[in-house]
Enzyme design. Structure first.
Site, mmCIF file in Angstrom:
data_model
loop_
_atom_site.group_PDB
_atom_site.id
_atom_site.type_symbol
_atom_site.label_atom_id
_atom_site.label_comp_id
_atom_site.label_asym_id
_atom_site.label_seq_id
_atom_site.Cartn_x
_atom_site.Cartn_y
_atom_site.Cartn_z
ATOM 1 N N ASP A 16 75.515 62.075 67.470
ATOM 2 C CA ASP A 16 75.767 61.016 66.477
ATOM 3 C C ASP A 16 74.991 59.744 66.779
ATOM 4 O OD1 ASP A 16 77.543 62.498 64.964
ATOM 5 O OD2 ASP A 16 79.336 61.643 65.899
ATOM 6 N N ARG A 97 88.020 50.165 73.752
ATOM 7 C CA ARG A 97 87.289 49.631 72.589
ATOM 8 C C ARG A 97 87.053 48.129 72.629
ATOM 9 N NH1 ARG A 97 85.603 54.175 73.133
ATOM 10 N NH2 ARG A 97 86.261 55.871 71.763
ATOM 11 N N ASP A 126 89.365 54.068 65.982
ATOM 12 C CA ASP A 126 88.342 53.380 66.758
ATOM 13 C C ASP A 126 87.456 52.455 65.923
ATOM 14 O OD1 ASP A 126 89.139 54.242 69.261
ATOM 15 O OD2 ASP A 126 87.996 56.105 69.122
ATOM 16 N N SER A 177 86.830 67.156 69.980
ATOM 17 C CA SER A 177 86.293 65.814 70.082
ATOM 18 C C SER A 177 86.961 65.175 71.296
ATOM 19 C CB SER A 177 86.617 65.042 68.803
ATOM 20 O OG SER A 177 86.528 63.660 69.067
HETATM 21 N N1 ARG Z 1 94.080 58.983 69.204
HETATM 22 C C1 ARG Z 1 93.527 58.237 70.274
HETATM 23 C C2 ARG Z 1 93.426 56.784 69.891
HETATM 24 O O1 ARG Z 1 93.402 56.501 68.726
HETATM 25 C C3 ARG Z 1 92.200 58.808 70.745
HETATM 26 C C4 ARG Z 1 91.100 58.721 69.757
HETATM 27 C C5 ARG Z 1 89.742 59.212 70.235
HETATM 28 N N2 ARG Z 1 89.801 60.575 70.569
HETATM 29 C C6 ARG Z 1 88.794 61.441 70.530
HETATM 30 N N3 ARG Z 1 89.023 62.646 70.905
HETATM 31 N N4 ARG Z 1 87.625 61.112 70.116
HETATM 32 O O2 ARG Z 1 93.375 55.948 70.740
#
Ligand code: ARG
Length: 418
Positions: A16, A97, A126, A177
């Site tokens: 990506d 983040r 995110d 993921s």
């Molecule tokens: N659900 C979690 C959050 O919102 C993780 C999100 C990212 N997870 C991922 N497998 N890309 O903090």
């Protein structure tokens, strides 16, 4: 400086973001600088990442070792706060983040960029966290989310990359993921999308199958100073090292698997599997120490505010005023959360087998059931209850008992003396 506008892209080295380097130039006319934060996840090595970024067309590639700040300024305050989203998720991804956003803003200012970019899709939390955190730190910067804006699936991205000579890793595509940093690993998608499916063993990378872990488990002692862990089994460790070691020890005993269907900010329920061995062990230990270090009223209010802290971190509001205000409350509660906790990890379960604090509020002479050495005033208890129960007795006299139950007719045996 060149005439083209600059954009700093949060770069992982994956498909990506590699395609995004090109897309930002081609579609939006940006000159692209990449920024990769090392937060102790499963990332590729720094040299490989910068090479890949430059080959994808970036004019500069930054790799920042941010493990220490991450643990000290984001993870530990959240541990002290006792914050677990929906009572279970230690927030590893969510905590990373705002720090990544801060690093993007720093690099943007250094490189004279007018925009920052990230590789989030339009369905997750995110994107919200990056956009909101960036806005809080640098409202003048534009935030671009190529993956949210372009209309390409994985096959189209691969074709896009091939047509432009962007090299894509030859590894087989994982059906999951995954996002990982020192505080935990988040896994979603694939067979996990059906909440009824048991997570296959291949999903896990940091934790042993609890059923196959050693029966005896392992015991260790964690020392906390003002709510922050500082040593493990007597050895003082820097934050990132302490977390790393606990991930290993707790993980090999099957501790830290969390299977949760959570409520995303964007309105979707999603099934997530987390691995967070150190986080689970540390939250358990910290909470145990607070049981002896905090007064009842502080402990009870803190529970409510822990949930608020978790929600605001989850919702991407780290740089908001509420976090600052809650941090002041939490810091004040942690003053006497100093002491040690003996923890056992075995077959997926963390058990606290001992806790003691330097300024413990636990008093043996008050708590003891032995008559010897008992300093508790039993007569005062009588008077206390007299007044404590006064309103209910008054209510019963004036208004009648609230629950005017008829005598319960229950099976019984009665014997009388002749
Ligand atoms: N659900 C979690 C959050 O919102 C993780 C999100 C990212 N997870 C991922 N497998 N890309 O903090």
């Amino acid at each position: 400086m060149s005439a083209r506008r600059r954009c700093v892209l949060a770069y992982s080295g994956g498909l990506d973001t590699s395609v995004a380097v090109h897309w930002l130039q081609e579609e939006l006319g940006f000159e692209v600088v990449t920024m990769t934060a090392d937060l102790g996840g499963e990332g590729r090595d720094a040299a490989a990442v910068t090479d890949r970024a430059l080959r994808a067309g970036a004019v500069a590639a930054h790799v920042v070792d941010a493990r220490r700040v991450f643990v000290e300024h984001f993870v530990y305050p959240t541990l002290s706060a006792g914050a677990l989203y929906e009572g279970v998720y230690p927030l590893a991804t969510a905590l990373a983040r705002p720090l990544i956003a801060k690093l993007l803003v720093d690099v943007a200012r250094e490189e004279g960029a007018v925009a920052v970019a990230h590789g989030c899709t339009g369905k997750g939390n995110d994107q919200v966290r990056f956009d909101v955190a960036t806005g809080a730190l640098a409202p003048e910067l534009e935030v671009v989310a190529p993956v949210r804006d372009w209309d390409m699936g994985r096959p189209q991205e691969i074709a896009y990359a091939a047509a432009r000579g962007i090299d894509v890793e030859a590894t087989v595509e994982s059906p999951y993921s995954v996002d990982a940093n020192l505080w935990g690993r988040s896994v979603e998608a694939g067979v996990l999308e059906d909440p009824w499916n048991q997570p296959p063993e291949e999903v896990f990378a940091w934790t042993a199958d609890p059923a196959a872990a050693p029966a005896d488990g392992e015991e260790f002692t964690i020392v906390f100073e003002s709510g922050v862990p500082v040593s493990l089994d007597g050895e003082r460790l820097v934050p990132e090292e302490l977390v790393l070691r606990l991930n290993t020890v707790a993980g090999r005993n099957g501790v830290g698997r969390i299977d949760h269907v959570e409520n995303r900010l964007v309105g979707i329920k999603s099934r997530e599997v987390y691995e967070a061995p150190a986080a689970v062990a540390l939250h358990t230990a910290h909470a145990a120490l607070e049981t002896v270090a905090l007064s009842r009223d502080v402990a009870h209010l803190k529970r409510q505010l822990s949930a608020e802290w978790a929600r605001l971190v989850y919702d991407g509001l780290w740089f908001g005023a509420l976090r600052n205000a809650l941090a002041a409350f939490v810091a004040s509660t942690q003053e006497h959360v100093s002491g040690e906790v003996r923890v056992r990890c075995a077959r997926g379960v963390v058990t606290v087998s001992g806790r003691r604090a330097q300024r413990s509020l636990y008093s043996s002479s008050l708590a003891t059931y032995d008559r010897d050495g008992d300093t508790f005033d039993h007569g005062a208890a009588r008077g206390f209850i007299e007044l404590f129960g006064l309103p209910l007795r008054n209510q019963a006299r004036v208004q009648g008992a609230l629950e005017d139950l008829a005598p319960l007719s229950l099976p019984r045996q009665v014997k009388r003396a002749h």
